[in-house]
Each structure stands twice: as C-alpha cells, then as structure tokens.
Write an enzyme that holds these catalytic residues in place. Structure first.
Site, PDB file in Angstrom:
ATOM      1  CB  THR A  97      15.793 -28.140 -24.061  1.00  0.00           C
ATOM      2  OG1 THR A  97      14.600 -28.826 -24.441  1.00  0.00           O
ATOM      3  CG2 THR A  97      15.559 -26.655 -24.178  1.00  0.00           C
ATOM      4  CB  THR A 105      13.910 -32.474 -18.668  1.00  0.00           C
ATOM      5  OG1 THR A 105      12.868 -32.101 -19.574  1.00  0.00           O
ATOM      6  CG2 THR A 105      14.913 -31.335 -18.551  1.00  0.00           C
TER       7      THR A 105
END
Length: 355
Positions: free
Chosen positions: A23, A99
């Site tokens: 992201t 993540t």
C-alpha cells in the site's frame, strides 16, 4: 531492478530504498481511481518532505512489485540479494513492504543476513501515500531517519539489525507480528520491548539493540528450504485430520501452535503420533497460540508429554520467527537433530534463552 540517478551529497547518509510492493507505494490513477504503484524514480515528487532530510537516497524495486500475500522464500532471496549487492555502498536500507506478511519477511531476513552491522528497516502503511488521512509519509520518513541514525560515541549505525518501523515504534523484526488490520500501529512485539519510540524525537532503547559479535563477519545465508509447515491445534482435532498433515513426505519441519503455555491434547493417539512423526525424521517445534508469553514445557503435564515425545520448545518465539528459522536452518543443510538443537538457541535475538 530500477535505480535512481546518483544524488550523493558529501557526508550525508547514503540509503537504499527497496520497494517490494504494498500500500505504501500506491497512488490513485487520476482516470480510473484504481490504486497503482507510483514511479519511485520520482519519489521526491510523491513525497517532497524527503528532500528536506538531506540524505543521499537511491532506490531499487522488485519488477513487478508484488502484493505481500504473494511473498515467499524466492522473493526473500531477491530482496536479500539487493541488500548484499549494495552492502558496501550504502549506510542503510529501507524496505517498503505490504503489511500482511511483513513480520514473516523481517524474520526471514534476520536469519538470512548473519553478521549484519547495518540497519535494514522494513516499513509500510495502512493507507497509500496521497490519501488525505494516510500514514505512509510519516512511516517512510521515520524509517529513513532510523536507517540514517548513528551512535554519537562510536560513529557506527545505531541500528545493526532487521527491524520494523511502524507508527510510533521500532520493533525487532523477528519479534514482531501484525496485530491489527486497521490500526496505524499495526505491529506489536509482545515478548520484547520496542527498540525505539518515535514521538517528538526518536528515542532508542540502546541497551536492547542487537549487536553482532565482534568476531562475526557479515556472511549472507540466502539458501532457504520451504519444506516446513504450520499445524494449528483446536479443540476437537482428530487423528484422521492430523495424521495426513504430519505424514506428508514433503515436510521436514512443523511449527505446532499449541494452547496456552504449550499444551496439547493428552489422548494416547496424539502423543504417539508426535513421537512417531519425530522418529521418522520430522522436527516439530512447539509455539504457543497466545500473542504474549511462551512455551513452558514443565508447567503442565500436557506440555511435558510433548517434550518427552521429542517436541522441541519454541520458547517465546513468534510463529513467524519459528517458521522462517527452520527454513533457514534446513536451507543451511543441517540435519534434523542439528535443526532441533538450534531452534532453542538465539541466533539473532529471536527468543529469550532459558536461564
């Protein structure tokens, strides 16, 4: 791999940003609104604050960038190779990563880079840079500052290990786990204090920072063996379900995620199956399902039964660390008995040794 032009400034930290995907490196396409990776050759255009740091920053990236759900040992080797190739040329490395599997990557890299004496800092974000409320800019800038930090007394890098910089904390990579899918403080290290806290100032807990032994040279160990797996125990698990998993000839090692302080069913079939599997040459490592604490084999009879069957205690290792550590040890060509012994020894600060 793409690299930016040389922008070295005399005396400034020379850092390499490695973008793997995720992201943090995404931006909205102005036409479709879809998230697409931005061009890191124009990093200062996307994150202009970086220019104010005064660092000599270069970049490389996986081509194409990947979603972190697709991260695997082959990709870890590619990332490690970038660190190895640039080790003599850069003062530190910042790895931008999705993540979801960041803790696995941080753990793997810590074992693959023995003797590391420079910072390898992983970071990412929950929202992409460019969003009105985003965490990517701060995470990236902070990671760069951590990678550039020096010990004033020695002049050496403050951080000399693989770490995760996220939100307000710096965590040891092989002690970390993703604890939230939504919080800006997505990572926790339940069994080890933070290496640094990032508020108005970056405050390092210097006594906690890992240091390679003086007589240990940087000697990358990129070989990994992915013939390992994870078995998650649950109430009601049956022999007919578990036996095929343990009997797989594709497995050399298993991380057994047990209850509480390392407990498991006491039915005779279960203990016998553990002993049978170990006798056949498979290493089984006991790691608790609890986010905090660890395995205490002698605390309860159920845990003691596993130890007597030959199951190795994972002590207070995370599942991510135990899994990648076995990949590393088997990748080094160690026999099952050697792997079992090494799993209880701290290689790079991934566990708390028994006193």
């Amino acid at each position: 791999m793409a690299n930016a032009k040389d922008t070295r400034r005399n005396g400034s930290p020379r850092l390499l940003i490695i973008y793997t995907g995720g992201t943090i490196g995404m931006t909205a396409d102005p036409t479709t609104g879809a998230l697409v990776p931005f061009d890191f050759a124009h990093l200062l255009q996307n994150v202009p604050k970086i220019g104010r740091l005064g660092y000599d920053i270069h970049h490389a990236q996986l081509d194409p960038p990947i979603d972190s759900s697709n991260m695997d040992p082959r990709q870890w080797q590619r990332v490690c190779q970038l660190v190895v190739d640039g080790y003599d040329d850069y003062d530190g490395f910042v790895i931008l990563h999705g993540t979801d599997t960041m803790a696995y990557t941080a753990s793997a890299l810590s074992f693959m880079l023995p003797g590391l004496a420079k910072p390898v800092i992983l970071t990412g974000s929950q929202l992409p840079i460019g969003e009105i409320r985003e965490d990517g800019t701060e995470n990236l800038i902070t990671a760069l500052q951590v990678a550039a930090a020096r010990d004033e007394a020695t002049g050496k890098p403050m951080v000399q290990e693989v770490a995760i910089s996220f939100g307000r904390f710096l965590w040891r990579g092989n002690r970390s786990t993703k604890a939230s899918s939504t919080d800006f403080g997505a990572f926790k290290s339940f069994n080890h204090p933070p290496l640094a806290k990032m508020d108005l100032h970056i405050r390092f807990n210097e006594e906690l920072l890992w240091r390679p032994a003086a007589d240990v040279a940087f000697k990358p160990a990129l070989a990994l063996d992915d013939a390992v797996g994870v078995v998650f125990l649950y109430p009601g698990i049956t022999e007919s379900v578990l036996r095929p998993q343990l009997a797989s000839t594709a497995l050399k090692g298993i991380v057994l995620r047990t209850f509480g302080a390392g407990n498991a069913p006491t039915e005779p079939w279960f203990t016998a199956l553990m002993a049978e599997t170990i006798k056949a040459g498979t290493v089984i490592v006991n790691v608790t399902q609890c986010p905090a604490g660890g395995v205490e084999e002698k605390r309860y009879a159920t845990g003691d039964a596993l130890a007597r069957a030959g199951v190795v205690s994972g002590l207070d290792m995370t599942c991510e660390a135990a899994l990648t550590k076995m990949m590393h040890l088997f990748g080094a060509g160690l026999a099952a008995s050697e792997v079992a012994r090494s799993m209880t020894t701290s290689l790079v600060g991934e566990l708390t040794p028994l006193r």
